[in-house]
Write a protein that holds these residues in place. Sequence first.
Motif, PDB file in Angstrom:
ATOM      1  N   GLU A 119       0.852  -1.186   0.000  1.00  0.00           N
ATOM      2  CA  GLU A 119       0.000   0.000   0.000  1.00  0.00           C
ATOM      3  C   GLU A 119       0.887   1.235   0.000  1.00  0.00           C
ATOM      4  N   LYS A 140      -2.677   0.549  -4.431  1.00  0.00           N
ATOM      5  CA  LYS A 140      -2.292  -0.732  -3.865  1.00  0.00           C
ATOM      6  C   LYS A 140      -1.670  -1.582  -4.961  1.00  0.00           C
ATOM      7  N   SER A 180       3.440  -3.019   3.732  1.00  0.00           N
ATOM      8  CA  SER A 180       2.759  -4.257   3.388  1.00  0.00           C
ATOM      9  C   SER A 180       2.616  -5.046   4.688  1.00  0.00           C
ATOM     10  N   GLY A 181       1.455  -4.960   5.292  1.00  0.00           N
ATOM     11  CA  GLY A 181       1.262  -5.605   6.584  1.00  0.00           C
ATOM     12  C   GLY A 181       2.164  -4.987   7.637  1.00  0.00           C
ATOM     13  N   ASP A 182       2.957  -5.845   8.283  1.00  0.00           N
ATOM     14  CA  ASP A 182       3.872  -5.367   9.330  1.00  0.00           C
ATOM     15  C   ASP A 182       5.169  -4.808   8.755  1.00  0.00           C
ATOM     16  N   TRP A 183       5.373  -4.943   7.465  1.00  0.00           N
ATOM     17  CA  TRP A 183       6.585  -4.435   6.813  1.00  0.00           C
ATOM     18  C   TRP A 183       6.345  -2.974   6.429  1.00  0.00           C
ATOM     19  N   LYS A 203      12.235  -8.184  -0.930  1.00  0.00           N
ATOM     20  CA  LYS A 203      10.804  -8.321  -0.685  1.00  0.00           C
ATOM     21  C   LYS A 203       9.991  -7.680  -1.808  1.00  0.00           C
TER      22      LYS A 203
END
Length: 361
Positions: free
Chosen positions: A3, A20, A56-59, A151
């Motif tokens: 995101e 996104k 991206s999520g917890d990243w 990643k």
Amino acid sequence: MLEVSLTHDFGGFKLDAAFKAPPGVTVLFGRSGSGKTTIVNAVAGLLMPQHGRIASGDWVLLDTDRNIRLRPHKRRLGYVFQEGRLFPHLSVRQNLAYGAWFAPKDAPRENTARVVDMLGIGPLMDRRPAALSGGEKQRVAIGRALLSAPKLILADEPLAALDDARKAEILPYFERLRDEVSVPILYVSHSASEVARLATTVVALDNGRVMAQGPAADVLGNPQLRPGGARDVGAVLTARILRHHDDGLTELEAGGLPLFLPHVTASPGTGLRIRIAAHDVILSRDRPQGLSALNILPGTIAEMRAGDGPGAIVALDTAAGRVLARVTRRSANAMGLAPGVQVHAVIKTVAVAATDIGAVG
């Protein structure tokens, strides 16, 4: 799902974009100056925007509200530039090893032999960059980026410095990356052909803002959008190879309709993406007879957009998919073209270039 939300005022240009990027190849598409490279540089950490979040999520790479701004070397990104930017004093093997050297020891890694095979660079391993073509350098640069266990891979117009022959050589390798590698790719381009062939998702940009986001067929098939300019307007069809003919033509099936192209090097049953440029489509109210063109697709006009000049874009829904045609407003008026009117799209077989034909992702 990456995101991205960015705001940055450069004075004469303001970036205010949010989108996104799902798995696959997300293409940032637009003309020069639309903000594509600025976004990629912000994701890479080469630009620190005034406000934004990239995560991206917890990243989390960037969150200005929480004062999180990871340095570029901590972002776990692979970057492929317009030029290969290989180390000239190192062999291909050593350049690849340099990428692997930066991979965290506990990170999932791509197998070197698999990457070498996928990119077709096995015969190049002992050469130095000076002995490589432009396309070969880019393949090695992609391999180096993959072997760093990123990643996310950033590709900033990686084909822009190549001639047409080298582009045709390297595009299939990007298709393989899209289809065979789990690492998502954020790809910058102003070429409609590249977008049509490679994109899982298209983010259309203009003057620092997102005009639209979605699958390539939806974004490129929208007559209200011209992110690449009027000459790049065109739609994307999905087809399947039926057979190859002795006269050098390949017959395909698209939504139950036949489609003929110059010989395509792929086996029967192979699924293809085909970009049909709007300026290569002629419209006829009745089914034409006695034409040299082999591809005639009946359909219904879905919408139209008149340009500022003498032209208009007509969106035609056919059984094969959405087709766009670029016609003059005079012709549109004389033919009585309007939404709901049934017409036939006529497409010359030889009008579809090899670079506009790619594998289905």
